[in-house]
Design a protein around this motif. Structure first.
Motif, PDB file in Angstrom:
ATOM      1  N   PHE A   3       0.833  -1.206   0.000  1.00  0.00           N
ATOM      2  CA  PHE A   3       0.000   0.000   0.000  1.00  0.00           C
ATOM      3  C   PHE A   3       0.867   1.255   0.000  1.00  0.00           C
ATOM      4  O   PHE A   3       0.635   2.190  -0.783  1.00  0.00           O
ATOM      5  N   GLY A   4       1.881   1.295   0.876  1.00  0.00           N
ATOM      6  CA  GLY A   4       2.755   2.465   0.922  1.00  0.00           C
ATOM      7  C   GLY A   4       3.532   2.661  -0.364  1.00  0.00           C
ATOM      8  O   GLY A   4       3.718   3.797  -0.835  1.00  0.00           O
ATOM      9  N   ILE A  26       1.151   4.125  -2.972  1.00  0.00           N
ATOM     10  CA  ILE A  26       0.891   5.542  -2.686  1.00  0.00           C
ATOM     11  C   ILE A  26       2.086   6.393  -3.092  1.00  0.00           C
ATOM     12  O   ILE A  26       1.937   7.459  -3.718  1.00  0.00           O
ATOM     13  N   LEU A  47       1.835   9.156  -6.071  1.00  0.00           N
ATOM     14  CA  LEU A  47       2.098  10.562  -5.763  1.00  0.00           C
ATOM     15  C   LEU A  47       3.283  11.085  -6.533  1.00  0.00           C
ATOM     16  O   LEU A  47       3.289  12.259  -6.970  1.00  0.00           O
ATOM     17  N   TRP A  56       5.748  10.301   1.933  1.00  0.00           N
ATOM     18  CA  TRP A  56       4.309  10.139   2.152  1.00  0.00           C
ATOM     19  C   TRP A  56       3.883   8.682   1.939  1.00  0.00           C
ATOM     20  O   TRP A  56       2.978   8.205   2.625  1.00  0.00           O
ATOM     21  N   GLY A  57       4.538   7.990   1.010  1.00  0.00           N
ATOM     22  CA  GLY A  57       4.244   6.574   0.863  1.00  0.00           C
ATOM     23  C   GLY A  57       4.634   5.780   2.097  1.00  0.00           C
ATOM     24  O   GLY A  57       3.886   4.918   2.570  1.00  0.00           O
ATOM     25  N   ALA A  64       2.172   6.530   4.869  1.00  0.00           N
ATOM     26  CA  ALA A  64       0.900   5.814   4.691  1.00  0.00           C
ATOM     27  C   ALA A  64       1.039   4.348   5.079  1.00  0.00           C
ATOM     28  O   ALA A  64       0.157   3.777   5.729  1.00  0.00           O
ATOM     29  N   GLY A  93      -3.994   9.899   5.575  1.00  0.00           N
ATOM     30  CA  GLY A  93      -4.702  10.541   4.469  1.00  0.00           C
ATOM     31  C   GLY A  93      -4.897  12.034   4.681  1.00  0.00           C
ATOM     32  O   GLY A  93      -4.758  12.834   3.748  1.00  0.00           O
ATOM     33  N   CYS A 101      -5.791  13.617  -5.214  1.00  0.00           N
ATOM     34  CA  CYS A 101      -5.028  12.760  -4.296  1.00  0.00           C
ATOM     35  C   CYS A 101      -5.934  12.155  -3.226  1.00  0.00           C
ATOM     36  O   CYS A 101      -5.762  10.985  -2.837  1.00  0.00           O
ATOM     37  N   PHE A 123      -6.406   8.211  -2.779  1.00  0.00           N
ATOM     38  CA  PHE A 123      -6.080   7.577  -1.494  1.00  0.00           C
ATOM     39  C   PHE A 123      -7.275   6.785  -0.970  1.00  0.00           C
ATOM     40  O   PHE A 123      -7.132   5.626  -0.550  1.00  0.00           O
ATOM     41  N   LEU A 180      -7.950   3.624  -3.158  1.00  0.00           N
ATOM     42  CA  LEU A 180      -6.963   2.570  -2.922  1.00  0.00           C
ATOM     43  C   LEU A 180      -7.176   1.914  -1.566  1.00  0.00           C
ATOM     44  O   LEU A 180      -7.062   0.682  -1.438  1.00  0.00           O
ATOM     45  N   GLU A 181      -7.506   2.688  -0.555  1.00  0.00           N
ATOM     46  CA  GLU A 181      -7.753   2.125   0.769  1.00  0.00           C
ATOM     47  C   GLU A 181      -8.995   1.226   0.764  1.00  0.00           C
ATOM     48  O   GLU A 181      -9.005   0.159   1.385  1.00  0.00           O
TER      49      GLU A 181
END
Length: 630
Positions: free
Chosen positions: A239-240, A243, A247, A258-259, A262, A277, A297, A301, A304-305
């Protein structure tokens, strides 16, 4: 209700013990936090240590190498993220103008409706203060305004810190986390080195009589925590990474930071990903003069979540945490209140250990029932509970899901018949009367009719007559009611008599509701598998087509007899031998059957004794019929 696990263990002594335990958790958190963190980390790196030992390393080298590798990875990632964070703080002044513009825009959008509402209310409300001042002025009363004495301004200045003072202050701030991390590291090493010894001590403490149960508890806890953390690490890392990549493609600076944020924040149940988020959305809104990138964004986010939480996680580890979603939230709230951020991070594994222990320790059984991923009830109990409340929709939904992977015969063996047994026991004990009994009967009739292909709408009749007959028959004999529904569609003999020899399976029973419902459900289970099954009542001469049709029957199934009708059942079995000499005679003794009739007595009158509907189905399947007859 008193026989439930909750009331069984609820006493004044247990309440005092629970209170002392909660007090120990709260007031002893300075000692228990590092110990719990080290224990959980020990379970996490245990597979790595075992892999190194299989290569040939000893316990000490394998433990030290595993700890060094994990510590180096954590320090390396932390260092990279720290430099990224410093770079972000250095770039913030460049985005100050955009931040001010966005804040002013948001403030205007939020304050304008309230300001307009206040203005409208002020225009409507009476101006009391103005009227009072006007009246006083007309009377000629002079007012004197007395200005209070102005206080002298005082400015407090803190002394400027020297370089030595700043270093000392920084060291004092960092000493707490560094010292705690060092303590956790030392405990982790010793716990990993003493893993076998600690297990032996726990087993010895539990007692020799509880060795098997203690071993299962420790094994389940270690396996569950290790599997949960590994699966969660894989999902959060993916997931990270996604992200960060997305981004970066969108042109957001410091996308790697930021990845990583997250991915790390997802380790905190539910709240972590929301906080990540919000932080990412605020940063993107600060660097972009407009709103398009920020909204894009946020949508990315959230989408994807949603996909990860509802599609990826159930596929990767499903309920490997062993906890229900509500239990995860409650555990996060509880451990967060007890131990703060460390409690939030350890909430799921700590609660998982309690749930696993509750599967083997009776005093902790209520914890497993309340917080486990599924209630500790069987399919029959669930069916009975739903039937008792008349929840036909839920029963059919669960049944259709069950029948997608199994036959109706297995559904009867594992769900429907155990549920009927529970209902029968409560009816005999007088716990179910009146409306509840009617609800159970009608629910079972609807479910059986909806799940089998032979059930369908009856031919049209005068409405009032059909309603009176069905209701009275359903109240008197549920099995006879279901059979009457089939006969209405298929005819008196429940199908054509122009069929091949030895192709009909007969399900016979005594004229009782128990035998009628068992025979009818077995007929429907066999017909679902395309077996020509038909039901009859023993002793009813008008229920047989005649002796010339005896060769059509290949097998006769009888429910296992109860003690009070044994003589009648034996006589009926002997009559079947006379009228159907070429048919195999079998009886089905279900595991839920409470009959105390000796099985050798029954075996002298039948060819075989089966244990389930599924065994009966396997015995008479079309491709096996010829082999069985031979």
């Amino acid at each position: 209700m008193r026989d439930s696990p909750l009331f069984k263990h609820l006493s004044s002594g247990s309440l005092v013990t629970a209170s002392c335990f909660l007090g120990l958790l709260y007031f002893g958190r300075d000692v228990l936090e590092p110990l719990a963190l080290a224990s959980i980390l020990g379970l996490v790196i245990a597979p790595l240590i075992r892999a190194m030992r299989r290569v040939g390393l000893g316990q000490l080298p394998a433990t030290l190498l595993a700890v060094v590798l994990v510590t180096t990875a954590v320090i390396g990632v932390g260092t990279v993220l720290a430099f990224q964070l410093v770079a972000v703080t250095g770039d913030l002044p460049r985005y100050r103008a955009a931040i001010r513009t966005k804040v002013a825009t948001v403030r205007e959008l939020t304050e304008r409706p309230f300001a307009r509402l206040e203005a409208e209310l002020s225009a409507v409300a009476p101006q009391a203060s103005s009227a009072s001042s006007t009246a006083v002025g007309r009377r000629g009363i002079n007012t004197v305004t007395v200005s209070p004495t102005q206080p002298l301004p005082v400015e407090i200045r803190t002394p400027r810190l020297t370089t030595r003072d700043q270093l000392a202050r920084l060291f004092s701030m960092a000493w707490g986390p560094i010292g705690e991390a060092g303590l956790v590291l030392v405990l982790l090493i010793f716990i990993s080195l003493e893993h076998e010894s600690l297990r032996d001590r726990v087993i010895r403490l539990a007692g020799q009589s509880e060795v098997s149960r203690t071993m299962r508890t420790l094994g389940d806890a270690a396996q569950g925590v290790s599997r949960f953390f590994f699966s969660q690490f894989a999902v959060n890392f993916t997931f990270g990474t996604l992200i960060g990549v997305l981004l970066g493609v969108a042109g957001v600076p410091h996308a790697a930071l930021w990845g990583a944020l997250a991915g790390l924040m997802r380790f905190v149940p539910y709240l972590g990903v929301m906080a990540a988020g919000i932080i990412i959305a605020l940063f993107v809104a600060a660097i972009d003069p407009g709103w398009r990138m920020a909204i894009s964004c946020i949508v990315l986010f959230v989408a994807l979540e949603v996909v990860v939480a509802n599609v990826v996680e159930p596929k990767v580890y499903g309920h490997s945490s062993g906890l229900s979603p509500l239990a995860v939230i409650l555990s996060a709230v509880f451990w967060g209140a007890m131990w703060g951020p460390v409690g939030l991070l350890l909430s799921t594994p700590l609660t998982l250990c309690l749930v696993v222990a509750g599967r083997h320790v009776r005093s902790l059984e209520p914890v497993t029932i309340l917080l486990g991923d599924a209630p500790s009830i069987s399919g029959g109990q669930r069916f009975y509970h739903r039937a008792l409340s008349g929840d036909t929709y839920t029963i059919l939904r669960d049944a259709h899901a069950y029948l997608r992977r199994a036959s109706f015969a297995r559904y009867c063996d594992q769900v429907l018949l155990p549920g009927l047994a529970l209902a029968g026991a409560d009816i005999r004990s007088g716990q179910i009367v009146g409306v509840q009994m009617t609800t159970i009967r009608s629910t079972i009739a609807v479910v059986a009719s909806a799940l089998t292909p032979e059930s369908g709408p009856q031919p049209r009749r005068p409405f009032m007559r059909r309603r009176r007959r069905n209701v009275s028959l359903l109240d008197a004999n549920l099995g006879a009611h279901l059979r009457e529904m089939r006969e209405t569609r298929q005819g008196r003999w429940q199908g054509s008599l122009d069929v091949p020899l030895h192709s009909v399976v007969l399900c016979a029973g005594l004229p009782s509701e128990r035998d009628a419902i068992l025979s009818e459900l077995l007929v429907r289970a066999l017909r679902e598998a395309e077996v020509d099954a038909r039901s009859t009542t023993l002793g009813d001469a008008g229920d047989r087509p005649g002796p010339e049709k005896a060769e059509l029957v290949s097998t006769v199934f009888l429910p296992y007899p109860q003690e009070d009708v044994l003589e009648q059942w034996l006589a009926a079995a002997d009559i079947l031998r006379v009228h159907l000499p070429q048919a195999l005679l079998a009886t089905i003794r279900l595991p839920i059957d409470t009959s105390t009739v000796s099985q050798p007595t029954i075996e002298r009158h039948v060819d075989m004794v089966l244990r389930s509907f599924e065994e009966a189905l396997a015995f008479v399947m079309p491709e096996k019929t010829g082999k069985n007859l031979a």
